[in-house]
Structures are given as C-alpha cells and as structure tokens.
Design an enzyme around this catalytic site. Structure first.
Site, PDB file in Angstrom:
ATOM      1  N   LYS A 192       4.716   0.825   9.016  1.00 40.40           N
ATOM      2  CA  LYS A 192       4.786   2.117   8.339  1.00 40.40           C
ATOM      3  C   LYS A 192       4.145   3.222   9.164  1.00 40.40           C
ATOM      4  CE  LYS A 192       3.162   0.167   4.663  1.00 40.40           C
ATOM      5  NZ  LYS A 192       2.469  -0.043   3.378  1.00 40.40           N
ATOM      6  N   GLU A 219       0.873  -1.165   0.000  1.00 42.00           N
ATOM      7  CA  GLU A 219       0.000   0.000   0.000  1.00 42.00           C
ATOM      8  C   GLU A 219       0.918   1.225   0.000  1.00 42.00           C
ATOM      9  OE1 GLU A 219      -2.668   0.322   3.311  1.00 42.00           O
ATOM     10  OE2 GLU A 219      -3.470   2.222   2.555  1.00 42.00           O
ATOM     11  N   ARG A 240       5.148 -12.663   9.812  1.00 45.67           N
ATOM     12  CA  ARG A 240       5.826 -11.420   9.455  1.00 45.67           C
ATOM     13  C   ARG A 240       7.175 -11.346  10.153  1.00 45.67           C
ATOM     14  NH1 ARG A 240       2.298  -7.412   9.370  1.00 45.67           N
ATOM     15  NH2 ARG A 240       3.768  -5.745   9.682  1.00 45.67           N
TER      16      ARG A 240
HETATM   17  P1  ATP Z   1       2.799  -1.932   7.831  1.00 45.22           P
HETATM   18  O1  ATP Z   1       2.227  -2.566   9.052  1.00 45.22           O
HETATM   19  O2  ATP Z   1       4.229  -1.597   7.943  1.00 45.22           O
HETATM   20  O3  ATP Z   1       1.977  -0.819   7.284  1.00 45.22           O
HETATM   21  P2  ATP Z   1       1.524  -3.520   5.895  1.00 45.22           P
HETATM   22  O4  ATP Z   1       1.387  -4.983   5.953  1.00 45.22           O
HETATM   23  O5  ATP Z   1       0.312  -2.721   6.168  1.00 45.22           O
HETATM   24  O6  ATP Z   1       2.729  -3.106   6.773  1.00 45.22           O
HETATM   25  P3  ATP Z   1       1.594  -3.357   3.082  1.00 45.22           P
HETATM   26  O7  ATP Z   1       2.048  -2.262   2.216  1.00 45.22           O
HETATM   27  O8  ATP Z   1       0.148  -3.665   3.102  1.00 45.22           O
HETATM   28  O9  ATP Z   1       2.087  -3.034   4.530  1.00 45.22           O
HETATM   29  O10 ATP Z   1       2.446  -4.663   2.816  1.00 45.22           O
HETATM   30  C1  ATP Z   1       2.779  -5.175   1.561  1.00 45.22           C
HETATM   31  C2  ATP Z   1       3.141  -6.617   1.713  1.00 45.22           C
HETATM   32  O11 ATP Z   1       4.249  -6.753   2.584  1.00 45.22           O
HETATM   33  C3  ATP Z   1       2.005  -7.405   2.321  1.00 45.22           C
HETATM   34  O12 ATP Z   1       1.859  -8.601   1.607  1.00 45.22           O
HETATM   35  C4  ATP Z   1       2.442  -7.636   3.737  1.00 45.22           C
HETATM   36  O13 ATP Z   1       1.903  -8.828   4.241  1.00 45.22           O
HETATM   37  C5  ATP Z   1       3.964  -7.679   3.605  1.00 45.22           C
HETATM   38  N1  ATP Z   1       4.591  -7.259   4.851  1.00 45.22           N
HETATM   39  C6  ATP Z   1       4.412  -6.121   5.530  1.00 45.22           C
HETATM   40  N2  ATP Z   1       5.119  -6.099   6.665  1.00 45.22           N
HETATM   41  C7  ATP Z   1       5.782  -7.279   6.720  1.00 45.22           C
HETATM   42  C8  ATP Z   1       6.677  -7.881   7.661  1.00 45.22           C
HETATM   43  N3  ATP Z   1       7.042  -7.265   8.788  1.00 45.22           N
HETATM   44  N4  ATP Z   1       7.159  -9.117   7.372  1.00 45.22           N
HETATM   45  C9  ATP Z   1       6.804  -9.743   6.241  1.00 45.22           C
HETATM   46  N5  ATP Z   1       5.967  -9.240   5.329  1.00 45.22           N
HETATM   47  C10 ATP Z   1       5.452  -8.022   5.552  1.00 45.22           C
HETATM   48 MG    MG Z   2      -1.448  -2.841   4.977  1.00 47.33          MG
END
Ligand code: ATP
Ligand code: MG
Length: 563
Positions: free
Chosen positions: A272, A37, A262
């Site tokens: 983020k 995102e 994760r």
């Molecule tokens: P954040 O909590 O940092 O906002 P998010 O999961 O909301 O992370 P996205 O942009 O939606 O961020 O993530 C893109 C991809 O990266 C998704 O498939 C998510 O599952 C993966 N991802 C995000 N954070 C991690 C992590 N700490 N370890 C492994 N994969 C991750």
């Molecule tokens: Mg997300």
C-alpha cells in the site's frame, strides 16, 4: 508441521485446523478474521488473505470477521474504510454483523495494560524513540535495560494514567512490556505497547492521545473476538512469541497465530505504501486506475470477482515466499470471461471499406451468436451496409507470405456476413490509404460459399453508418521489470514504471448493440480481447477498458513445461 508434506504445502493450514478438531481444541470452532489497516486501498495480495480467511470459515462452517486495524491515526482515513468494505463485499464475502474496529477496543486495551502494570509486566519508560533503538542491542549482542524499568507499580499506574490524560508531549514517554532485554528475539526486548500521539483518530476523534502498538493491539483484538486461527504473513513469524506472551500474561483467550507466504506478483508492486506513491505522484489516475493491482483497479479494468477467487485458489497457500507469474492471473481472468462475456464486434483502428456492388441504401440485419461457449446466451442482429470499417491491421497492400488477411485481389470472409474481395486501394494526397474498394459475393450470405470455396481469414467489421464512436483504453504492464521493488536493487521502484502502460484510442467504432451498455459491463471484442465499459462513458460515447487480450501466454508456458 511435518505431516503435511505428502499432501503438498497448499493446505498446511487446513492440516492444523484438522488437528485442532481431532484434539477438540476451541470446541471445534473455526473463527478467522481479515484485519486490514485502513491506510490505503486493498490490493491483490489482500485478496489472497481475504479468500483464505473467509474461505476457511466457509469450508469449516465457521465465522470470519472483518476488522479494521485502525490503531495508527496519522495514516488512516474513512475513505479507506469505505473502500475496504466495498472491495471485500465485491469479492463475494459477508461478515454479517461482525464488522469490528480495533479502535472499539481502545478502553479494553488500556485496561489490559493497567493489568500488565499491576502484574509488574509493563512500565512507563522516559527514553526517546532513538534511545530505545540504541539500547535494543543487536542480533549478536543483548540490549540494555532501561533506567526506568524498575519503577514501582504505583508510579507506573500514575504515569500511565497521566499519559492518557494528555500531560506529556508526543514521544516523551512510552509504555513498555517488561520481558527480556537479552532475548535472542529482538521483539521480546521490552517492546513498546503504547506511544503518545496527539492526533485525531478518524473514529475516536480526540478521545485518545495514546495509541496501542500493532503487536499488542492485534493479538488482544483477536482474543477479544475469540479468533481461533489468526492468519498472517510470514514477516510476523518472529512476532509470534510476543503475540503469545501478551495473551498468556493477560490470561485471556489464546488465539493461535499462523503465518503463510504473502503473494507477490511480477510486473507490479503489492504494498500500500508504494501504491500510495504511485497515486500521489500522479503516475496513475487514482487507486482505481485499471493498471493498479488494487481490487478497485482490477474491478474497473473488468476483472470478475470469481476470476480473482479462482486465482487465489490456484496459487495455494505456502510457507515459503514466491512470486507468481502475472500470466496466471490473466489466464484466470480469460477463463472466466470466456464463459460469460458476450461477443461483439468493434474496430479499434478503422479502415473504411466501400462495397462497390452492394446496393446504396440497403441495410441487412446479420444474425450473430452472443457466446459460442454458452448457446443459451442467444443471438443478436448486427446491421450490414455498403460502407463498413475493418481493422487497419487486417489489410496489407503488399503482404508478406504469412499474411492471410485482406490484400489486393484477395478474398476474405466478413464474420456473419459475406465474402469480399479487394479490388482497389484508394490513397489520399500524402499517400496514406484512405479507403478500400471491395466487391461482395451475394451468394455467401452468412459466411459460407455454396460452391465450397474457402478463404483463409475471417475479419470483424462494423457498419459505418450504424456503428458508434468509442474510446478504448489499452493497458500494458505498469512496470518494465518483473521485480520492480527488488530489495537488492538500490534504484527507486518508480524508475521502472512503463511509460507505455496506457494507450488511448479515441476513434474506435463499435457495433450499435453496445449503445447504452452500463458501466462495468464486460464483452469480448471478437479477435481483440476482453473489454469492459468504464464509468467515464458518456451517452453516445462509450469508453472501454481492455481487461486482457486473447493471447494465452500461461497455457503456452504450461505446454512448454510438459514437453
Ligand atoms: P501492505 O504492505 O500492502 O501495506 P499490509 O500487510 O501492511 O500490506 P494490512 O492492511 O496490514 O496490509 O493487511 C491486512 C491483511 O492482509 C494482513 O493479514 C496481511 O498479512 C494480509 N496481506 C497483506 N499483503 C498481503 C500479500 N501480499 N499476500 C497475502 N496477504 C497479504
Ligand atoms: Mg500492515
């Protein structure tokens, strides 16, 4: 998923793919996607997902798409899109012409919703967000059906069309899936599919005032792109029935969602939302601050893409959440830089040394090895002269027993140069040491004594006249607590920011071969650590970031475990 145990949990996804091959599922295709995102910069957690998705595609001769999951106009920005593209590419992955945006599918997503309404699988609901929450029930009690649940198909089609046309205010209506308000899975209790939000989108502008929710947009986008294995983190496990429900009800390609743990890393935060707070609160100097666990921060700090890829390989892919020791990341960084970074000499806290018996005007060129790990990297000349700088820490006037470096009357080796012996300590009015007087032995040129006598220390140095002044930024962990965002802790994670995470040294000296080194170049400063040229460098005044010290705490830990 029981047959993976013997091979260890790190490749359970490969087992699933292997099974799919055997069962001729998806015609043997493997097609993954990385779906960030664009509401912030990518971090090391994302790197795990990137390496996994692009890595599997590579390994199985498949494809991996890069998809911006841009369904929330209020938090997303074009700057983030650009940074994501740069970071994934920098990590070493390519998507050819398969850069997609969920917003490209807005029309199709809308049409699929119309189809759900026609099939009596979705309805327009007038409950407010609060009312929807209040009527959802709890884990132990069922939810209540919305009074609008049984609207006719025609009324729903009309209202949904008018939602799109902008007739209703934000929050006054939603489109909801008609599933089961008594489901044991809260996600199945008539989840919202569309909300009204009259805000401009960074790509579609004002074309839309209704936006699809993640759970709906994500699975349909996967299906549209023919994604075979949709890998996501564990928190989406409970959303999987909904993922499947949408694709089954729409009767479109069935992508398979697979959840993995994760990455959590200690002494930092990987969210983020939290990283944005650090940036906005001025706790760091931007998303690419070298203390940040962002890809751009790691890059600026001097970390190589291959170190990050190796790290992601080493941590593996599991089904259970865990926190990785940051020492493992540092180990991977060191291992890579050790092989590739040229060695140079730099003095961070200079102490002037005058070699009293060395000719006044003389300069010698000493031959130095660029990388003992890679002799093909050759040698360079380092100028030596009568006045040099050594590290303040390498001298003690009154040394304790275990201090083997320079002290009054003691002889040490200057790397690639001569043996010197300290004969005098000069102090200023305040009693601070201002310079040392030493004598050198001309017969020890190159660093060895013909009579075979030994010294206990070898010091790095630079020639005062020839060296360049430099700024060096030393970084420490960003947080003082291994788990600053522990959910059991009520305190704000920002309470645990390390006040000493940045130490700027402005009066360092580096050898002249570093003149003109371009931003991003990486070096080992002998005996000190790995350093990288920062983009803040100016002509004649380089700025270096310390990437990592030479101390390998990870290897030590491993040894201790084996004992
Ligand atoms: P954040 O909590 O940092 O906002 P998010 O999961 O909301 O992370 P996205 O942009 O939606 O961020 O993530 C893109 C991809 O990266 C998704 O498939 C998510 O599952 C993966 N991802 C995000 N954070 C991690 C992590 N700490 N370890 C492994 N994969 C991750
Ligand atoms: Mg997300």
């Amino acid at each position: 998923m029981t047959d993976h145990d013997e091979k260890g949990p790190s490749n359970f996804i490969k087992h699933i793919i292997d099974d799919d091959f055997r069962n001729k599922k998806n015609d043997g295709r493997v097609h993954t996607r990385f779906p960030p995102e664009p509401n912030g910069y990518l971090h090391i957690g994302h790197a795990k997902s990137i390496c996994l998705n692009f890595g599997l595609a590579r390994e199985y001769n498949g494809l991996c798409n890069l998809r911006m999951d841009d369904t929330n106009p209020s938090k997303e920005e074009a700057e983030y899109v650009a940074s994501i593209i740069e970071d994934v590419r920098w990590l070493g992955f390519e998507w050819d012409d398969r850069l997609f945006y969920a917003s490209d599918y807005f029309e199709q997503l809308y049409q699929y919703s119309v189809q759900l309404i026609r099939d009596s699988k979705a309805y327009v609901c007038d409950l407010s967000a609060d009312e929807i929450r209040e009527t959802r029930g709890t884990l132990t009690s069922p939810g209540q059906e919305s009074p609008y649940r049984n609207r006719s198909v025609d009324e729903n089609l009309d209202l949904f069309q008018r939602m799109r046309a902008g007739e209703f205010e934000d929050g006054t209506k939603t489109l909801r899936a008609k599933i089961d308000m008594t489901s044991g899975n809260m996600n199945m209790r008539d989840p919202v599919i569309y909300r009204i939000q009259k805000s401009s989108h960074h790509r579609t502008g004002d074309a839309w005032c209704i936006y699809p929710m993640y759970d709906y947009a994500h699975c349909v986008s996967d299906s549209i792109e023919g994604i075979t294995h949709s890998l996501c983190t564990l928190e989406f496990e409970d959303h999987r029935p909904l993922y499947d429900w949408f694709l089954n009800e729409l009767n479109i390609f069935l992508s398979q969602q697979i959840e993995f743990a994760r990455l959590n890393l200690d002494f930092t935060v990987v969210s983020k939302r939290k990283l944005l707070q650090l940036v906005n609160g001025g706790h760091v100097h931007g998303w690419d601050d070298p203390r940040m666990p962002t890809i751009s921060g790691l890059r600026r700090r001097g970390v190589t893409p291959s170190a990050i890829r190796n790290f992601c390989d080493k941590i593996g892919v599991a089904k259970a959440d865990s926190t990785v020791d940051i020492a493992l990341l540092e180990y991977c960084i060191r291992e890579d830089l050790n092989r590739h970074a040229h060695r140079v000499m730099a003095v961070l806290k200079p102490l002037k040394v005058v070699i009293t018996n060395y000719p006044d005007e003389e300069t010698e060129e000493m031959e130095a090895i660029n990388n003992p790990e890679d002799l093909g990297a050759g040698t360079r000349k380092v100028p030596f002269s009568k006045v040099i700088y050594i590290e303040q820490d390498d001298f003690m006037e009154d040394p304790p027993k275990k201090f083997f470096r320079l002290a009054p009357g003691r002889e040490v080796r200057l790397r690639y140069a001569y043996f010197i012996t300290c004969v005098d300590v000069i102090k200023d009015d305040t009693g601070e040491i201002s310079e040392l007087h030493c004598r050198y032995d001309p017969k020890t040129r190159g660093g060895d004594a013909p009579d075979g006598r030994k010294v206990k220390a070898t010091l790095h140095w630079v020639s005062a006249e020839h060296s360049l002044r430099a700024e060096v930024r030393l970084y420490d962990r960003l947080f003082t607590k291994p788990n600053p965002d522990d959910p059991r802790d009520d305190a704000d994670f920002k309470m645990y920011i390390n006040p000493d995470s940045l130490d700027i040294l402005t009066d360092c000296r580096v050898e002249p071969s570093l003149a003109g080194a371009s931003a991003g170049s990486r070096y080992q400063f002998e005996r000190l650590g790995y350093f990288c040229v920062d983009p803040d460098s100016e002509d004649g005044k380089p700025v270096f970031n310390r990437t990592v010290t030479l101390r390998d705490t990870w290897a030590k830990l491993q040894k201790a475990h084996k004992k």
